[in-house]
Design an enzyme around this catalytic site. Sequence first.
Site, mmCIF file in Angstrom:
data_model
loop_
_atom_site.group_PDB
_atom_site.id
_atom_site.type_symbol
_atom_site.label_atom_id
_atom_site.label_comp_id
_atom_site.label_asym_id
_atom_site.label_seq_id
_atom_site.Cartn_x
_atom_site.Cartn_y
_atom_site.Cartn_z
ATOM 1 N N ASP A 59 0.793 -1.250 0.000
ATOM 2 C CA ASP A 59 0.000 0.000 0.000
ATOM 3 C C ASP A 59 0.819 1.292 0.000
ATOM 4 O O ASP A 59 0.446 2.270 0.672
ATOM 5 C CB ASP A 59 -0.965 0.009 1.199
ATOM 6 C CG ASP A 59 -1.958 -1.134 1.171
ATOM 7 O OD1 ASP A 59 -1.900 -1.962 0.227
ATOM 8 O OD2 ASP A 59 -2.783 -1.235 2.082
ATOM 9 N N LYS A 102 -6.621 -4.880 -3.145
ATOM 10 C CA LYS A 102 -7.240 -5.618 -2.040
ATOM 11 C C LYS A 102 -8.294 -4.745 -1.362
ATOM 12 O O LYS A 102 -8.035 -3.576 -1.070
ATOM 13 C CB LYS A 102 -6.178 -6.079 -1.042
ATOM 14 C CG LYS A 102 -5.366 -4.951 -0.428
ATOM 15 C CD LYS A 102 -4.310 -5.518 0.491
ATOM 16 C CE LYS A 102 -3.509 -4.467 1.212
ATOM 17 N NZ LYS A 102 -4.288 -3.552 2.065
ATOM 18 N N CYS A 153 -2.122 -2.653 7.682
ATOM 19 C CA CYS A 153 -2.098 -3.552 6.521
ATOM 20 C C CYS A 153 -0.846 -4.425 6.458
ATOM 21 O O CYS A 153 -0.906 -5.552 5.964
ATOM 22 C CB CYS A 153 -2.283 -2.743 5.243
ATOM 23 S SG CYS A 153 -3.968 -2.098 5.120
HETATM 24 C C1 C5J Z 1 -3.128 0.496 5.549
HETATM 25 C C2 C5J Z 1 -4.883 1.662 6.713
HETATM 26 N N1 C5J Z 1 -2.624 0.346 4.319
HETATM 27 N N2 C5J Z 1 -4.048 2.068 7.673
HETATM 28 N N3 C5J Z 1 -4.414 0.973 5.649
HETATM 29 O O1 C5J Z 1 -2.475 0.247 6.531
HETATM 30 O O2 C5J Z 1 -6.050 1.919 6.776
#
Ligand code: C5J
Length: 222
Positions: A24, A129, A162
Amino acid sequence: MVTLAADPFAFDFEPRKTALVIIDMQRDFVEPGGFGASLGNDVTPLQAIIPACKAVLDAWRAVGALVVHTREAHRPDLADCPPAKRERGKPALRIGDAGPMGRILIAGEAGNQIVPDLAPTGAEIVIDKPGKGAFWATPLHEMLRAAGITHLVFMGVTTEVCVQTSMREANDRGYDSLLLEDCTESYFPQFKLAAMAMIRAQGAIVGWTATSGQFLHALARH
Ligand code: C5J
């Protein structure tokens, strides 16, 4: 075989059986105006890991081993976004709302793209995802199994959300996972430290951690 000095003990891996998984590293989490900022977070600590991530990505590409990028991304009709996720809290912008980089966390929007320094090449796997974990509701496990992958090296954001969720999912599916400490970040420094401690506790109950310097050193000697 590469033997890396890691915590809590050495992490041994074959590059051809190992994937670099970058979680991400999207504009929505790393740049002002995205989802992370809409939740009230300072995104600058997340931007600071980009050079270390790029150094590892470049070295890994030079080895010719598998790279996986993930994006937290929802369909434009939000059919894959449970109302509980969208409605939680009081963000300035909710998932699907129009923001300065397009609709928040929606596939195809500018803010949903991976930051330019880490942009995928056409040969690399990109997983969209709908959840926190990279394995839930995605074909990642089948793709990794088909490629003969047994070990994963993780980078990305955020450490305790994540990244940690994906490492726990990987652990339950039988992968050995390493997290690169200076290639992951949280909006909350104490959560990053706690997540890394949880991951390597009890004899690597979820996985290992090491710095990108340790990783690059071991890879160069391979
Ligand atoms: C991720 C989030 N990528 N913190 N998403 O960690 O909402």
